[in-house]
Design an enzyme around this catalytic site. Structure first.
Site, PDB file in Angstrom:
ATOM      1  CG  ASP A  33      -2.037  -0.928   1.176  1.00 35.26           C
ATOM      2  OD1 ASP A  33      -2.752  -0.880   0.159  1.00 35.26           O
ATOM      3  OD2 ASP A  33      -2.227  -1.721   2.114  1.00 35.26           O
ATOM      4  CG  ASP A 168      -7.236  -3.455  -0.198  1.00 36.15           C
ATOM      5  OD1 ASP A 168      -6.996  -3.899   0.936  1.00 36.15           O
ATOM      6  OD2 ASP A 168      -6.549  -2.571  -0.750  1.00 36.15           O
TER       7      ASP A 168
HETATM    8  C1  DX5 Z   1      -6.291   0.387   3.129  1.00 38.20           C
HETATM    9  C2  DX5 Z   1      -5.380  -0.436   2.261  1.00 38.20           C
HETATM   10  C3  DX5 Z   1      -5.617  -1.870   2.523  1.00 38.20           C
HETATM   11  C4  DX5 Z   1      -5.372  -2.218   3.970  1.00 38.20           C
HETATM   12  C5  DX5 Z   1      -6.214  -3.377   4.355  1.00 38.20           C
HETATM   13  O1  DX5 Z   1      -6.794   1.444   2.542  1.00 38.20           O
HETATM   14  O2  DX5 Z   1      -5.558  -0.226   0.888  1.00 38.20           O
HETATM   15  O3  DX5 Z   1      -4.840  -2.665   1.660  1.00 38.20           O
HETATM   16  O4  DX5 Z   1      -4.019  -2.467   4.184  1.00 38.20           O
HETATM   17  O5  DX5 Z   1      -6.192  -3.514   5.726  1.00 38.20           O
HETATM   18  P1  DX5 Z   1      -7.385  -4.202   6.544  1.00 38.20           P
HETATM   19  O6  DX5 Z   1      -7.453  -5.638   6.120  1.00 38.20           O
HETATM   20  O7  DX5 Z   1      -6.974  -4.012   7.961  1.00 38.20           O
HETATM   21  O8  DX5 Z   1      -8.658  -3.461   6.208  1.00 38.20           O
HETATM   22 ZN    ZN Z   2      -4.570  -1.733  -0.344  1.00 34.22          ZN
END
Ligand code: DX5
Ligand code: ZN
Length: 215
Positions: A33, A168
């Site tokens: 990310d 996601d």
């Molecule tokens: C958040 C990111 C995601 C995040 C997911 O905006 O794009 O990829 O890391 O994290 P969780 O699974 O905790 O929602």
């Molecule tokens: Zn992400």
């Protein structure tokens, strides 16, 4: 075949290495990310320098949560990352980004925020390798899973059954089955893995849950 892809949202190179090493034995790829503090209210490592230095056997997908991704893509294409996701809300020039990636052997997907309608994909869907649905507001680990995105995913899957769907945000043992039933085949997973005491066990339990749906 459903794939689990741990997400890595970090502020330092040390954290990046730590997280890659933690999941390397258990998965084939990770999701990096990248947040610029403009498109989303959070800032991560820049990423394109760091991943050139990290040694890993994992495939790396990059989620560009940045404004004007057309200004970033060229330097990312020089890194070992093999797939890229940009936000349709962040650019007026999606074709420029798609075309730049398609000139290489790398893959490109478009991300849609929870409130963005799938109609935004229509002119572009034939040119991309996969679609990336945000099931939380982007920017952070641990966002609230937005249940209404499930209908959007199902609708998209109905119209485009052959286009791979990555999801996601808020993926865990409870939400993964719903997402898979809606049509998702790639699950990006953050807090469920990182907040568990045992990364290996958390991934194994999710794999078991997925397998029980597939059989
Ligand atoms: C958040 C990111 C995601 C995040 C997911 O905006 O794009 O990829 O890391 O994290 P969780 O699974 O905790 O929602
Ligand atoms: Zn992400």
């Amino acid at each position: 075949m459903v794939e689990i892809i741990p997400s890595i949202l970090v502020k330092t190179r040390e954290e990046l290495i730590e997280k890659i090493l933690a999941v390397e034995p258990h998965v084939d790829s990770v999701h990096l990310d990248i947040a610029d503090g403009i498109f989303v209210p959070n800032v991560t490592i820049l990423g394109f320098e760091e991943i050139g230095i990290v040694e890993t056997s994992l495939a790396i997908g990059v989620h560009l949560m940045v404004s004007k991704p057309e200004n970033h893509i060229v330097r990312w294409l020089k890194t070992p990352a093999d797939r890229f996701v940009f936000h349709i809300e962040a650019t007026q020039r999606p074709r420029e980004i798609i075309d730049a990636v398609r000139e290489t052997d790398k893959l490109v997907g478009i991300a849609l925020n929870p409130q963005t309608p799938i109609s935004r994909l229509e002119p572009l869907v034939d040119y991309i390798d996969f679609v990336h649905f945000m099931t939380v507001e982007p920017g952070f680990y641990g966002g609230k899973f937005i249940e209404s995105v499930l209908d959007k995913i199902s609708e998209f899957h109905y119209f485009y059954p052959d286009k791979p769907i990555q999801v996601d945000g808020g993926v865990n043992l409870e939400t993964a089955p719903k997402l898979i039933k809606s049509g998702a085949s790639k699950l990006v997973v953050g807090s469920y893995i990182w907040k568990s005491k045992d990364v290996k066990k958390a991934i194994e339990e999710l794999k078991k849950e997925i397998k029980s749906l597939e059989s």
